[in-house]
Design a protein around this motif. Structure first.
Motif, PDB file in Angstrom:
ATOM      1  N   ILE A   1     -10.727  -1.545   8.483  1.00 28.25           N
ATOM      2  CA  ILE A   1     -10.151  -2.738   8.200  1.00 28.25           C
ATOM      3  C   ILE A   1      -8.440  -1.875   7.344  1.00 28.25           C
ATOM      4  CG2 ILE A   1     -10.176  -5.395   7.020  1.00 28.25           C
ATOM      5  CD1 ILE A   1     -12.722  -5.563   7.821  1.00 28.25           C
ATOM      6  N   CYS A   2      -9.027  -1.509   6.564  1.00 25.12           N
ATOM      7  CA  CYS A   2      -8.036  -0.798   5.211  1.00 25.12           C
ATOM      8  C   CYS A   2      -7.176  -0.007   6.094  1.00 25.12           C
ATOM      9  CB  CYS A   2      -8.543   0.354   4.408  1.00 25.12           C
ATOM     10  SG  CYS A   2      -9.465  -0.886   2.972  1.00 25.12           S
TER      11      CYS A   2
ATOM     12  N   THR B   1      -4.188   7.460  -1.432  1.00 25.67           N
ATOM     13  CA  THR B   1      -3.795   6.304  -2.053  1.00 25.67           C
ATOM     14  C   THR B   1      -3.879   4.709  -1.398  1.00 25.67           C
ATOM     15  OG1 THR B   1      -3.273   8.197  -3.901  1.00 25.67           O
ATOM     16  CG2 THR B   1      -2.229   5.935  -4.318  1.00 25.67           C
ATOM     17  N   MET B   2      -3.211   5.256  -0.850  1.00 28.19           N
ATOM     18  CA  MET B   2      -2.853   3.634   0.081  1.00 28.19           C
ATOM     19  C   MET B   2      -4.401   2.939  -0.140  1.00 28.19           C
ATOM     20  SD  MET B   2      -0.679   3.047  -1.367  1.00 28.19           S
ATOM     21  CE  MET B   2      -0.101   1.621  -0.549  1.00 28.19           C
TER      22      MET B   2
ATOM     23  N   ASP C   1      -7.257   3.359  -0.854  1.00 26.48           N
ATOM     24  CA  ASP C   1      -8.090   3.260  -2.335  1.00 26.48           C
ATOM     25  C   ASP C   1      -7.339   1.643  -2.885  1.00 26.48           C
ATOM     26  OD1 ASP C   1      -9.434   5.364  -2.387  1.00 26.48           O
ATOM     27  OD2 ASP C   1      -8.284   5.711  -4.114  1.00 26.48           O
ATOM     28  N   TRP C   2      -5.886   1.537  -2.585  1.00 29.64           N
ATOM     29  CA  TRP C   2      -5.648   0.361  -2.698  1.00 29.64           C
ATOM     30  C   TRP C   2      -5.661  -1.000  -1.842  1.00 29.64           C
ATOM     31  CZ3 TRP C   2      -1.340  -2.766  -1.362  1.00 29.64           C
ATOM     32  CH2 TRP C   2      -0.648  -3.888  -2.165  1.00 29.64           C
ATOM     33  N   HIS C   3      -6.030  -1.056  -1.011  1.00 24.32           N
ATOM     34  CA  HIS C   3      -6.006  -1.417   0.474  1.00 24.32           C
ATOM     35  C   HIS C   3      -7.827  -1.865  -0.061  1.00 24.32           C
ATOM     36  CE1 HIS C   3      -2.842  -0.533   2.031  1.00 24.32           C
ATOM     37  NE2 HIS C   3      -3.122  -1.749   2.276  1.00 24.32           N
ATOM     38  N   MET C   4      -9.104  -1.018  -0.121  1.00 27.70           N
ATOM     39  CA  MET C   4     -10.180  -1.181  -0.693  1.00 27.70           C
ATOM     40  C   MET C   4     -10.613  -2.434  -1.621  1.00 27.70           C
ATOM     41  SD  MET C   4     -12.777  -0.609   1.191  1.00 27.70           S
ATOM     42  CE  MET C   4     -12.518   0.836   2.185  1.00 27.70           C
ATOM     43  N   LYS C   5      -9.472  -2.161  -2.524  1.00 25.72           N
ATOM     44  CA  LYS C   5      -9.435  -3.411  -3.786  1.00 25.72           C
ATOM     45  C   LYS C   5      -9.447  -4.405  -3.480  1.00 25.72           C
ATOM     46  CE  LYS C   5      -7.946  -3.633  -8.998  1.00 25.72           C
ATOM     47  NZ  LYS C   5      -6.809  -3.177  -9.952  1.00 25.72           N
ATOM     48  N   LEU C   6      -8.077  -4.376  -2.515  1.00 24.36           N
ATOM     49  CA  LEU C   6      -7.917  -5.720  -2.051  1.00 24.36           C
ATOM     50  C   LEU C   6      -8.847  -5.998  -1.220  1.00 24.36           C
ATOM     51  CD1 LEU C   6      -3.747  -5.686  -1.175  1.00 24.36           C
ATOM     52  CD2 LEU C   6      -5.455  -6.742  -3.184  1.00 24.36           C
ATOM     53  N   LEU C   7      -9.821  -4.980  -0.464  1.00 23.10           N
ATOM     54  CA  LEU C   7     -10.707  -5.964   0.412  1.00 23.10           C
ATOM     55  C   LEU C   7     -12.318  -6.278  -0.301  1.00 23.10           C
ATOM     56  CD1 LEU C   7     -11.697  -4.200   3.953  1.00 23.10           C
ATOM     57  CD2 LEU C   7     -13.980  -4.894   2.259  1.00 23.10           C
ATOM     58  N   GLU C   8     -12.344  -5.567  -1.519  1.00 25.68           N
ATOM     59  CA  GLU C   8     -13.839  -6.328  -2.169  1.00 25.68           C
ATOM     60  C   GLU C   8     -12.640  -7.473  -2.932  1.00 25.68           C
ATOM     61  OE1 GLU C   8     -16.570  -4.875  -1.833  1.00 25.68           O
ATOM     62  OE2 GLU C   8     -15.864  -2.938  -1.114  1.00 25.68           O
ATOM     63  N   GLU C   9     -11.772  -7.528  -3.159  1.00 23.56           N
ATOM     64  CA  GLU C   9     -11.332  -8.925  -4.128  1.00 23.56           C
ATOM     65  C   GLU C   9     -11.969 -10.300  -2.977  1.00 23.56           C
ATOM     66  OE1 GLU C   9      -7.406  -8.031  -5.396  1.00 23.56           O
ATOM     67  OE2 GLU C   9      -8.009  -6.923  -7.054  1.00 23.56           O
ATOM     68  N   HIS C  10     -10.745  -9.950  -1.628  1.00 27.36           N
ATOM     69  CA  HIS C  10     -11.303 -10.792  -0.386  1.00 27.36           C
ATOM     70  C   HIS C  10     -12.636 -11.266  -0.260  1.00 27.36           C
ATOM     71  CE1 HIS C  10      -6.669 -11.157  -0.670  1.00 27.36           C
ATOM     72  NE2 HIS C  10      -7.344 -12.106   0.837  1.00 27.36           N
TER      73      HIS C  10
ATOM     74  N   GLN D   1       1.389  -2.654   7.242  1.00 29.00           N
ATOM     75  CA  GLN D   1       2.449  -2.959   5.837  1.00 29.00           C
ATOM     76  C   GLN D   1       3.512  -1.685   5.654  1.00 29.00           C
ATOM     77  OE1 GLN D   1       2.541  -4.388   2.534  1.00 29.00           O
ATOM     78  NE2 GLN D   1       3.579  -3.795   3.061  1.00 29.00           N
ATOM     79  N   SER D   2       2.438  -0.411   6.853  1.00 23.41           N
ATOM     80  CA  SER D   2       3.882   1.180   6.415  1.00 23.41           C
ATOM     81  C   SER D   2       5.021   0.768   7.241  1.00 23.41           C
ATOM     82  CB  SER D   2       3.568   1.677   5.980  1.00 23.41           C
ATOM     83  OG  SER D   2       2.347   2.091   7.163  1.00 23.41           O
ATOM     84  N   ASN D   3       4.773   0.619   8.920  1.00 24.53           N
ATOM     85  CA  ASN D   3       5.263   0.357   9.775  1.00 24.53           C
ATOM     86  C   ASN D   3       6.397  -1.101  10.026  1.00 24.53           C
ATOM     87  OD1 ASN D   3       4.927   2.668  11.281  1.00 24.53           O
ATOM     88  ND2 ASN D   3       3.070   1.744  11.243  1.00 24.53           N
TER      89      ASN D   3
END
Length: 496
Positions: free
Chosen positions: A293-294, A249-250, A252-261, A301-303
């Protein structure tokens, strides 16, 4: 001639099959035998060793064993060899003097799951390697507050988000409230802005679900059955399935941010840490995949937000329980900053009592009693005992924090223990090393301390924290997991 029934004939046959299965299972699943002079420790049960004695709070079992076996002891955990150190001196020998040997992470299924199935990815649970060293070096450089542009960006983001936190708490109008989620929300947005310029506008259902995903992962990601029995990896437990799903789940969320960037990337004007990573990837200076990268983003982020949130929640509770300390802190803030402006990281070195208090909060709260396990890259010795290659090394920080030799009257909350006769802070890392050391030292240590200082200084400048009227004590206990919080509580924030 007597007639032998089929059932009668099968009974000894079944017993023989079971006996053979147990015999083979023992030899297939047992850990490699310790050689030489191993640390003392309980033998545990056949095959499983001591793994079922850990429970949800391994530190309780570790403390019990330390009373029996001393500063270092060994355990058989399924197919794994585990060594637990309970003193600063032994821990320092491992990660400082022999840091190059204890620089690995053990090969554990939960660690693999945290890094999307591959321990060569990310930075937190990654095995030692040359690419891992390059990634860690890059992260340290990107978060080095000695670099002016890095410090300025951090200062700007921190000041803005902390100001919003003050507004959120002021809206409580001195009524009882649980500070957990407003504190967590502040830290999540600070770290999110630094990493990928992403913040949550409000604490809505989407945010709460997102934050709960991280917290649940930390609760799941330790002491799984398959960690100690790698040969059972083909059997996926319910906990492992849940952890895998949460990590995905996380991802996928980070991969979406990566593509946007990537679509809006400007190499001459990087906006955040993700931009820097993508630029390094495109130039071939950091040969990492998008998934890697994700994983790096996910680790940071989590730590990042969970540990500083836990420390601050513990800190508020401890200051309410010790109002004399809270008053001294407010007096120091009033003297150094006054009320005309908000405290910033630039005030850090001028507030030794607050700096000492933050160290004491970390010691008493000990929100991560057993930090990330280490692995040995070769045969070595520790505390005078032989330690084979691929041994899992764990540190019992809870025992170190309560060592009366290094911390007289350890149960007492006393920030002055870190101040010398001139009022200068003597950091306790020489007695605990709360942020680690060497190759595995926390790359965001300075940022974490800066965040906790700024949040606490602003809170105490604006408010006095107390228990609600009619409440005489906090709930007793703490949560389970790699990062442990106090049991949920409510306080009042009285405007000053």
């Amino acid at each position: 001639m007597a007639v032998v029934s089929v059932a009668t004939w099968l009974a000894p046959m079944n017993l023989a099959i079971v006996a053979v299965a147990l015999f083979l299972g023992y030899f297939l699943l047992r850990p490699n035998r310790w050689r030489g002079n191993p640390p003392p420790g309980p033998s545990g049960w056949p095959v499983v060793g001591s793994m079922f004695e850990l429970g949800n709070r391994p530190v309780i079992f570790f403390n019990k064993m330390s009373e029996r076996y001393g500063n270092i002891f060994s355990l058989n955990m399924g197919q794994k060899r585990v060594v637990v150190v309970n003193s600063y001196e032994t821990w320092a020998e491992a990660i400082v003097e022999k840091g190059h040997i204890f620089a690995d992470r053990p090969d554990l299924a939960s660690f693999k799951l945290q890094e999307a199935g591959d321990q060569s990815r990310g930075v937190a649970f990654t095995r030692a390697s040359e690419i891992q060293r390059k990634k860690i070096k890059f992260v340290r450089a990107a978060f080095n507050p000695a670099i002016p542009e890095v410090a300025e960006r951090f200062y700007t983001i921190l000041s803005s988000e902390v100001a919003l936190l003050m507004q959120d708490i002021a809206k409580e109008n001195g009524k009882p409230f649980d500070p957990h989620h407003v504190i967590e929300f502040c830290y999540v947005n600070i770290i999110g802005m630094l990493l990928y310029g992403k913040i949550f506008q409000e604490r809505n259902e989407q945010y709460m679900k997102w934050a709960a995903t991280f917290v649940r992962r930390l609760a799941l990601g330790s002491c799984m059955l398959v960690d100690w029995f790698p040969s059972l990896a083909y059997i996926t437990s319910g906990k492992a399935k849940e952890l895998k799903r949460l990590v995905q789940t996380m991802m996928d969320w980070h991969m979406k941010l990566l593509e946007e960037h990537r679509q809006t990337l400007n190499e001459s004007n990087p906006r955040d840490f993700l931009d820097y990573l993508l630029i390094q990837q495109q130039k071939g200076k950091l040969m990492v995949s998008d998934t890697d990268i994700c994983c790096v983003l996910d680790d940071l982020q989590s730590n990042g937000f969970d540990t500083v949130t836990a420390n601050t929640i513990w800190g508020i509770q401890l200051l309410v329980q010790n109002p004399d300390v809270q008053k001294k802190l407010q007096a120091e803030i009033d003297e150094v900053v006054g009320s005309g402006r908000a405290p910033t990281t630039k005030d850090f070195r001028n507030m030794p009592y607050l700096e000492a208090t933050l160290w004491e909060i970390q010691r008493v709260a000990i929100m991560a009693p057993i930090p990330g396990a280490r692995g040995t890259l070769s045969d070595t010795t520790l505390g005078g005992f032989d330690i084979p290659k691929d041994t899992v090394l764990m540190a019992n920080h809870a025992k170190m924090a309560m060592n009366p030799i290094n911390f007289p009257q350890p149960q007492k909350f006393d920030p002055s223990r870190y101040l010398d006769e001139n009022g200068v802070v003597v950091a306790p890392d020489k007695k605990m090393m709360l942020f680690g050391n060497g190759f595995r030292i926390c790359p965001g240590m300075q940022f974490a301390r800066g965040m906790m200082f700024t949040v606490m200084a602003n809170l105490l400048q604006r408010f006095t924290f107390q228990l609600p009227e009619g409440v005489t004590a906090f709930p007793v206990g703490r949560t389970d997991g790699l990062v442990q919080y106090p049991v949920s509580y409510k306080i009042t924030a009285i405007p000053r």
